[in-house]
Design a protein around this motif. Sequence first.
Motif, PDB file in Angstrom:
ATOM      1  N   PHE A 166     -31.258   1.769  -8.496  1.00 31.76           N
ATOM      2  CA  PHE A 166     -31.117   3.391  -9.297  1.00 31.76           C
ATOM      3  C   PHE A 166     -31.129   3.982  -8.543  1.00 31.76           C
ATOM      4  CE2 PHE A 166     -31.755   0.423 -12.931  1.00 31.76           C
ATOM      5  CZ  PHE A 166     -31.647   0.680 -13.938  1.00 31.76           C
ATOM      6  N   THR A 167     -32.230   3.521  -7.488  1.00 28.64           N
ATOM      7  CA  THR A 167     -32.120   4.975  -6.647  1.00 28.64           C
ATOM      8  C   THR A 167     -31.145   5.104  -6.155  1.00 28.64           C
ATOM      9  OG1 THR A 167     -34.457   4.731  -6.322  1.00 28.64           O
ATOM     10  CG2 THR A 167     -32.960   5.497  -3.805  1.00 28.64           C
ATOM     11  N   ALA A 168     -30.506   3.928  -5.035  1.00 30.01           N
ATOM     12  CA  ALA A 168     -28.848   3.386  -5.392  1.00 30.01           C
ATOM     13  C   ALA A 168     -27.727   4.342  -5.575  1.00 30.01           C
ATOM     14  CB  ALA A 168     -28.668   2.143  -4.258  1.00 30.01           C
ATOM     15  N   MET A 169     -28.109   4.114  -6.855  1.00 27.91           N
ATOM     16  CA  MET A 169     -26.571   4.586  -8.114  1.00 27.91           C
ATOM     17  C   MET A 169     -26.833   5.778  -8.052  1.00 27.91           C
ATOM     18  SD  MET A 169     -27.419   1.344 -11.152  1.00 27.91           S
ATOM     19  CE  MET A 169     -26.248   2.233 -12.080  1.00 27.91           C
ATOM     20  N   LEU A 170     -28.041   6.883  -8.148  1.00 29.22           N
ATOM     21  CA  LEU A 170     -28.524   7.820  -8.393  1.00 29.22           C
ATOM     22  C   LEU A 170     -27.999   9.050  -7.385  1.00 29.22           C
ATOM     23  CD1 LEU A 170     -31.393   8.272 -10.562  1.00 29.22           C
ATOM     24  CD2 LEU A 170     -28.513   8.982 -11.433  1.00 29.22           C
ATOM     25  N   ALA A 171     -28.162   8.302  -6.124  1.00 27.92           N
ATOM     26  CA  ALA A 171     -28.502   9.422  -4.993  1.00 27.92           C
ATOM     27  C   ALA A 171     -26.368   8.694  -4.665  1.00 27.92           C
ATOM     28  CB  ALA A 171     -28.301   8.230  -3.616  1.00 27.92           C
ATOM     29  N   GLY A 172     -26.038   8.429  -5.130  1.00 26.23           N
ATOM     30  CA  GLY A 172     -24.029   8.259  -4.504  1.00 26.23           C
ATOM     31  C   GLY A 172     -23.286   7.021  -4.691  1.00 26.23           C
ATOM     32  N   THR A 173     -24.514   5.876  -4.531  1.00 28.07           N
ATOM     33  CA  THR A 173     -23.607   4.481  -5.125  1.00 28.07           C
ATOM     34  C   THR A 173     -23.735   4.401  -6.364  1.00 28.07           C
ATOM     35  OG1 THR A 173     -24.245   3.639  -2.835  1.00 28.07           O
ATOM     36  CG2 THR A 173     -23.233   2.007  -4.746  1.00 28.07           C
ATOM     37  N   SER A 174     -22.728   5.264  -7.485  1.00 27.95           N
ATOM     38  CA  SER A 174     -22.777   4.800  -8.280  1.00 27.95           C
ATOM     39  C   SER A 174     -22.643   3.286  -8.982  1.00 27.95           C
ATOM     40  CB  SER A 174     -22.120   5.826  -9.233  1.00 27.95           C
ATOM     41  OG  SER A 174     -20.699   5.947  -9.154  1.00 27.95           O
ATOM     42  N   ASN A 175     -21.533   2.524  -8.738  1.00 30.71           N
ATOM     43  CA  ASN A 175     -21.253   1.055  -8.848  1.00 30.71           C
ATOM     44  C   ASN A 175     -22.187   0.635  -9.005  1.00 30.71           C
ATOM     45  OD1 ASN A 175     -19.788  -1.995  -7.718  1.00 30.71           O
ATOM     46  ND2 ASN A 175     -18.963  -0.306  -9.181  1.00 30.71           N
ATOM     47  N   ARG A 176     -22.266  -0.198  -9.561  1.00 35.00           N
ATOM     48  CA  ARG A 176     -23.531  -0.965 -10.246  1.00 35.00           C
ATOM     49  C   ARG A 176     -23.644  -2.310  -9.026  1.00 35.00           C
ATOM     50  NH1 ARG A 176     -22.366  -0.389 -16.014  1.00 35.00           N
ATOM     51  NH2 ARG A 176     -21.790  -1.871 -15.352  1.00 35.00           N
ATOM     52  N   ALA A 177     -22.531  -2.524  -9.060  1.00 32.49           N
ATOM     53  CA  ALA A 177     -22.441  -4.099  -8.166  1.00 32.49           C
ATOM     54  C   ALA A 177     -22.737  -3.754  -7.114  1.00 32.49           C
ATOM     55  CB  ALA A 177     -21.262  -4.669  -8.071  1.00 32.49           C
ATOM     56  N   ALA A 178     -22.430  -2.518  -6.103  1.00 36.42           N
ATOM     57  CA  ALA A 178     -22.359  -2.470  -4.996  1.00 36.42           C
ATOM     58  C   ALA A 178     -23.921  -1.849  -4.683  1.00 36.42           C
ATOM     59  CB  ALA A 178     -21.273  -0.781  -4.707  1.00 36.42           C
ATOM     60  N   ALA A 179     -24.072  -1.265  -5.872  1.00 36.10           N
ATOM     61  CA  ALA A 179     -26.156  -0.644  -5.121  1.00 36.10           C
ATOM     62  C   ALA A 179     -25.879  -1.752  -5.476  1.00 36.10           C
ATOM     63  CB  ALA A 179     -26.675  -0.035  -6.608  1.00 36.10           C
ATOM     64  N   THR A 180     -25.811  -3.126  -6.303  1.00 36.11           N
ATOM     65  CA  THR A 180     -27.521  -4.290  -6.705  1.00 36.11           C
ATOM     66  C   THR A 180     -26.956  -4.903  -5.613  1.00 36.11           C
ATOM     67  OG1 THR A 180     -27.013  -4.155  -8.892  1.00 36.11           O
ATOM     68  CG2 THR A 180     -27.676  -6.309  -7.727  1.00 36.11           C
ATOM     69  N   GLU A 181     -26.163  -5.374  -5.261  1.00 39.94           N
ATOM     70  CA  GLU A 181     -25.629  -5.544  -4.064  1.00 39.94           C
ATOM     71  C   GLU A 181     -26.833  -5.187  -2.062  1.00 39.94           C
ATOM     72  OE1 GLU A 181     -22.151  -7.419  -1.096  1.00 39.94           O
ATOM     73  OE2 GLU A 181     -22.451  -5.547  -0.160  1.00 39.94           O
ATOM     74  N   PHE A 182     -26.263  -3.623  -2.253  1.00 38.84           N
ATOM     75  CA  PHE A 182     -27.139  -3.217  -0.935  1.00 38.84           C
ATOM     76  C   PHE A 182     -29.029  -3.373  -1.435  1.00 38.84           C
ATOM     77  CE2 PHE A 182     -29.350   0.313   1.199  1.00 38.84           C
ATOM     78  CZ  PHE A 182     -28.990   0.472   2.321  1.00 38.84           C
ATOM     79  N   ALA A 183     -29.124  -3.446  -1.990  1.00 38.24           N
ATOM     80  CA  ALA A 183     -30.978  -3.756  -2.672  1.00 38.24           C
ATOM     81  C   ALA A 183     -31.864  -4.770  -2.321  1.00 38.24           C
ATOM     82  CB  ALA A 183     -30.860  -2.915  -4.182  1.00 38.24           C
ATOM     83  N   PHE A 184     -30.325  -5.829  -2.743  1.00 34.87           N
ATOM     84  CA  PHE A 184     -31.110  -7.335  -2.189  1.00 34.87           C
ATOM     85  C   PHE A 184     -30.302  -7.257  -1.131  1.00 34.87           C
ATOM     86  CE2 PHE A 184     -29.759  -9.192  -7.054  1.00 34.87           C
ATOM     87  CZ  PHE A 184     -30.786  -8.256  -7.431  1.00 34.87           C
ATOM     88  N   LEU A 185     -30.107  -7.211  -0.327  1.00 39.79           N
ATOM     89  CA  LEU A 185     -29.956  -7.228   1.082  1.00 39.79           C
ATOM     90  C   LEU A 185     -31.209  -6.448   2.139  1.00 39.79           C
ATOM     91  CD1 LEU A 185     -25.919  -6.921   1.428  1.00 39.79           C
ATOM     92  CD2 LEU A 185     -27.384  -8.939   1.942  1.00 39.79           C
ATOM     93  N   VAL A 186     -30.929  -5.419   1.612  1.00 38.42           N
ATOM     94  CA  VAL A 186     -32.192  -4.963   1.939  1.00 38.42           C
ATOM     95  C   VAL A 186     -34.076  -5.411   1.840  1.00 38.42           C
ATOM     96  CG1 VAL A 186     -33.534  -2.576   1.842  1.00 38.42           C
ATOM     97  CG2 VAL A 186     -31.419  -2.622   1.571  1.00 38.42           C
ATOM     98  N   GLY A 187     -33.587  -5.988   0.745  1.00 35.72           N
ATOM     99  CA  GLY A 187     -34.415  -6.853  -0.107  1.00 35.72           C
ATOM    100  C   GLY A 187     -34.967  -8.431   1.278  1.00 35.72           C
ATOM    101  N   ILE A 188     -34.043  -8.950   1.518  1.00 29.83           N
ATOM    102  CA  ILE A 188     -34.390  -9.845   2.118  1.00 29.83           C
ATOM    103  C   ILE A 188     -35.442  -9.892   3.764  1.00 29.83           C
ATOM    104  CG2 ILE A 188     -32.877 -11.839   3.470  1.00 29.83           C
ATOM    105  CD1 ILE A 188     -30.791 -11.334   1.311  1.00 29.83           C
ATOM    106  N   PRO A 189     -34.814  -8.914   3.924  1.00 30.28           N
ATOM    107  CA  PRO A 189     -35.555  -8.983   5.612  1.00 30.28           C
ATOM    108  C   PRO A 189     -37.288  -8.059   5.021  1.00 30.28           C
ATOM    109  CG  PRO A 189     -33.966  -7.051   5.143  1.00 30.28           C
ATOM    110  CD  PRO A 189     -33.843  -8.235   4.628  1.00 30.28           C
TER     111      PRO A 189
END
Length: 264
Positions: A166-189
């Motif tokens: 939701f931080t990603a969506m509110l900060a500019g990446t409003s597309n749910r799928a794109a925001a979710t992918e970035f959030a999940f990829l950051v979560g891996i490392p």
Amino acid sequence: MSDLINVILLGIIEGITEFLPISSTGHLLIAEKFGLGERSDLFNVGIQAGAILAVTFIYWSRIWQLFTQWRDPANRDYLAKLTVAFLITAVLGFIAVKLGFKLPEAVTPVAWALVIGGIWMLAAERLAARQPDRTEVTWRVAILVGVAQMVAGIFPGTSRSAATIFTAMLAGTSNRAAATEFAFLVGIPTMYAASGYELLKVAKEGGLHEDWTALIVGFIVSGVVGFVAVKWLLGYIRSHRFTPFAIYRIALGLALLVFMPAGA
């Protein structure tokens, strides 16, 4: 045998809740307080790593593309933003540890975090829906997602996935799928680093007396369940909002506050 069943149940809970925006740490704490037995920090981080391994497999082609085609400007830019988000989380997390921040061992703060987070999700979903559909991950998104991860780590019940998506969506990446992918990829490392740090800390303190069988079983169960849960979630968000998760969080948090035993 009963303890093994409890371990399997904890693995299932972790696998389901790690990437759904409903707080895995909060659910594990609630489960442990209400009958499944308290576990070590190493156990909890270890089974979280199982869920992280599952999402690593799911996004493996994307990860491979980023690292093998890094000369492509778009891939290089995306990889740089992932790195910055991770480093922000790592640095702020290190500072938080040095300042003595510790996860609460009571259910009450988790219950409040679930309620407040659920209300915030409902508001954020409505605000994001008013924005144009944007899939680009900007530097502002990367920086704020890094901060959001640290905040979620300090306050269980917040949910790392909810905070970052939701931080990603509110900060500019409003597309749910794109925001979710970035959030999940950051979560891996981030989660691999957290698991490694916890293991080194326990080893340094001479406390490697863990029930390794239980940890391995929990790790495997959370990995398998996590794989199924993430696959389902990625399909679900293509055409649905996160509203049911927000309502669930609010209902669970309020139920805990009303019916929670004294001192839990």
